[in-house]
Design a protein around this motif. Structure first.
Motif, mmCIF file in Angstrom:
data_model
loop_
_atom_site.group_PDB
_atom_site.id
_atom_site.type_symbol
_atom_site.label_atom_id
_atom_site.label_comp_id
_atom_site.label_asym_id
_atom_site.label_seq_id
_atom_site.Cartn_x
_atom_site.Cartn_y
_atom_site.Cartn_z
ATOM 1 N N ALA A 1 1.612 3.689 -11.720
ATOM 2 C CA ALA A 1 2.344 2.466 -12.536
ATOM 3 C C ALA A 1 3.937 2.712 -12.666
ATOM 4 N N LEU A 2 4.230 3.774 -12.100
ATOM 5 C CA LEU A 2 5.382 4.196 -12.442
ATOM 6 C C LEU A 2 6.639 4.123 -11.289
ATOM 7 N N ALA A 3 5.607 4.401 -10.108
ATOM 8 C CA ALA A 3 5.983 4.237 -9.085
ATOM 9 C C ALA A 3 7.569 3.287 -9.195
ATOM 10 N N THR A 4 8.333 3.584 -7.795
ATOM 11 C CA THR A 4 9.297 2.521 -8.163
ATOM 12 C C THR A 4 9.263 1.266 -6.952
ATOM 13 N N PRO A 5 9.120 0.215 -7.106
ATOM 14 C CA PRO A 5 9.308 -0.838 -5.900
ATOM 15 C C PRO A 5 10.107 -0.640 -4.662
ATOM 16 N N GLY A 6 9.792 -0.758 -3.634
ATOM 17 C CA GLY A 6 10.814 -0.534 -2.643
ATOM 18 C C GLY A 6 11.235 -2.701 -2.563
ATOM 19 N N SER A 7 12.785 -2.195 -2.136
ATOM 20 C CA SER A 7 13.386 -3.846 -2.015
ATOM 21 C C SER A 7 14.447 -3.590 -0.502
ATOM 22 N N GLY A 8 15.038 -5.281 0.436
ATOM 23 C CA GLY A 8 15.704 -5.213 1.341
ATOM 24 C C GLY A 8 15.109 -4.770 2.279
ATOM 25 N N VAL A 9 13.446 -4.721 2.362
ATOM 26 C CA VAL A 9 13.144 -4.242 3.983
ATOM 27 C C VAL A 9 11.723 -4.870 4.418
ATOM 28 N N THR A 10 11.994 -4.981 5.894
ATOM 29 C CA THR A 10 11.588 -6.071 5.692
ATOM 30 C C THR A 10 10.445 -5.226 8.073
ATOM 31 N N GLY A 11 9.329 -5.615 7.235
ATOM 32 C CA GLY A 11 8.973 -4.866 9.201
ATOM 33 C C GLY A 11 7.876 -5.684 10.088
ATOM 34 N N THR A 12 8.080 -5.646 11.664
ATOM 35 C CA THR A 12 7.791 -5.794 12.155
ATOM 36 C C THR A 12 6.200 -4.778 13.282
ATOM 37 N N ILE A 13 5.259 -5.129 13.347
ATOM 38 C CA ILE A 13 4.443 -4.716 14.179
ATOM 39 C C ILE A 13 4.547 -4.898 15.613
ATOM 40 N N LEU A 14 5.118 -4.139 16.571
ATOM 41 C CA LEU A 14 5.316 -4.018 17.768
ATOM 42 C C LEU A 14 3.810 -3.636 18.566
ATOM 43 N N ALA A 15 3.836 -2.875 18.141
ATOM 44 C CA ALA A 15 2.542 -2.380 19.693
ATOM 45 C C ALA A 15 1.267 -1.849 18.252
ATOM 46 N N LYS A 16 0.226 -1.833 18.291
ATOM 47 C CA LYS A 16 -1.438 -0.730 17.690
ATOM 48 C C LYS A 16 -2.839 -0.330 18.524
ATOM 49 N N GLY A 17 -2.569 0.852 18.597
ATOM 50 C CA GLY A 17 -3.447 0.947 19.191
ATOM 51 C C GLY A 17 -4.524 2.172 18.629
ATOM 52 N N THR A 18 -5.636 2.421 18.880
ATOM 53 C CA THR A 18 -6.672 3.551 18.513
ATOM 54 C C THR A 18 -6.739 4.488 19.586
ATOM 55 N N SER A 19 -6.749 5.586 18.795
ATOM 56 C CA SER A 19 -6.805 6.644 20.212
ATOM 57 C C SER A 19 -8.503 7.235 19.802
ATOM 58 N N ALA A 20 -9.233 7.125 21.295
ATOM 59 C CA ALA A 20 -10.501 7.346 21.348
ATOM 60 C C ALA A 20 -11.375 8.419 20.625
ATOM 61 N N GLY A 21 -9.841 9.383 20.564
ATOM 62 C CA GLY A 21 -10.540 10.843 20.063
ATOM 63 C C GLY A 21 -9.683 11.072 18.415
ATOM 64 N N THR A 22 -9.694 12.672 18.118
ATOM 65 C CA THR A 22 -9.116 12.604 17.311
ATOM 66 C C THR A 22 -7.434 13.105 17.761
ATOM 67 N N LEU A 23 -5.887 12.548 17.558
ATOM 68 C CA LEU A 23 -4.829 13.567 17.687
ATOM 69 C C LEU A 23 -4.814 14.814 16.649
ATOM 70 N N LYS A 24 -3.399 15.162 17.409
ATOM 71 C CA LYS A 24 -3.571 16.379 16.378
ATOM 72 C C LYS A 24 -2.278 16.652 15.061
ATOM 73 N N VAL A 25 -3.135 15.485 14.301
ATOM 74 C CA VAL A 25 -2.667 14.934 13.237
ATOM 75 C C VAL A 25 -3.330 15.888 11.506
ATOM 76 N N LYS A 26 -3.625 16.034 12.105
ATOM 77 C CA LYS A 26 -4.803 16.767 10.347
ATOM 78 C C LYS A 26 -5.147 15.689 10.234
ATOM 79 N N ALA A 27 -5.984 14.972 10.681
ATOM 80 C CA ALA A 27 -7.144 13.846 10.364
ATOM 81 C C ALA A 27 -8.265 14.317 11.308
ATOM 82 N N LYS A 28 -9.348 13.981 10.598
ATOM 83 C CA LYS A 28 -10.927 13.386 10.779
ATOM 84 C C LYS A 28 -10.705 12.338 11.660
ATOM 85 N N GLY A 29 -11.275 11.935 12.206
ATOM 86 C CA GLY A 29 -12.285 10.566 13.543
ATOM 87 C C GLY A 29 -10.985 10.853 14.269
ATOM 88 N N ARG A 30 -10.827 9.216 14.437
ATOM 89 C CA ARG A 30 -10.276 8.181 15.135
ATOM 90 C C ARG A 30 -8.860 8.279 14.082
#
Length: 142
Positions: A15-44
């Motif tokens: 409830a105390l988080a500060t909201p952003g303002s004046g920011v816009t974004g567009t996804i240019l590309a998205k994909g999901t790896s077949a295996g785990t990348l080296k990002v401390k993540a389990k799974g895809r």
């Protein structure tokens, strides 16, 4: 560097988080790896490339990312305040890497008079939000 904000798919955690303002974004590309990348993540891993614009005076709000991101400043100067209240200034044609996790809370601001344009590549656990709202750290008076 949710990254980013308003259009950053924030998941509200506070409830105390500060909201952003004046920011816009567009996804240019998205994909999901077949295996785990080296990002401390389990799974895809989702790899998402976004174009983000922060208007003069705009900010991302305090947030963190569930995976690592790599950003390039296409134009303008991005000022980031990190969890220890240190400040990093990243001008046009430079880049930065943001680590994953709630220990890496930060806020990005455009303190200039021209828009900040970023290209950001996110490496996040499959299905995760690009960023998560967070409280300002104690050193920031939040």
């Amino acid at each position: 560097m949710t990254g980013c904000a308003a259009a950053l798919a924030f998941g509200s955690t506070s409830a105390l988080a500060t909201p952003g303002s004046g920011v816009t974004g567009t996804i240019l590309a998205k994909g999901t790896s077949a295996g785990t990348l080296k990002v401390k993540a389990k799974g895809r891993t989702d790899v998402i490339v976004r174009s983000i614009t922060i208007a003069p005076g705009g900010s991302t709000g305090w947030h963190y990312h569930s995976g690592q991101l790599i950003a390039v400043v296409k134009s303008g100067t991005l000022t980031r305040t990190l969890q220890d209240c240190s400040v990093e200034v990243t001008p046009t044609s430079t880049s930065f890497i943001e680590p994953a996790g709630a220990r890496h809370v930060h806020i990005g601001r455009n303190l200039g008079t021209e828009p900040v344009e970023l290209y950001v590549t996110y490496l996040v656990p499959e299905g995760s939000p690009l960023s998560v709202d967070a409280d300002a750290p104690a050193c920031a008076g939040g």
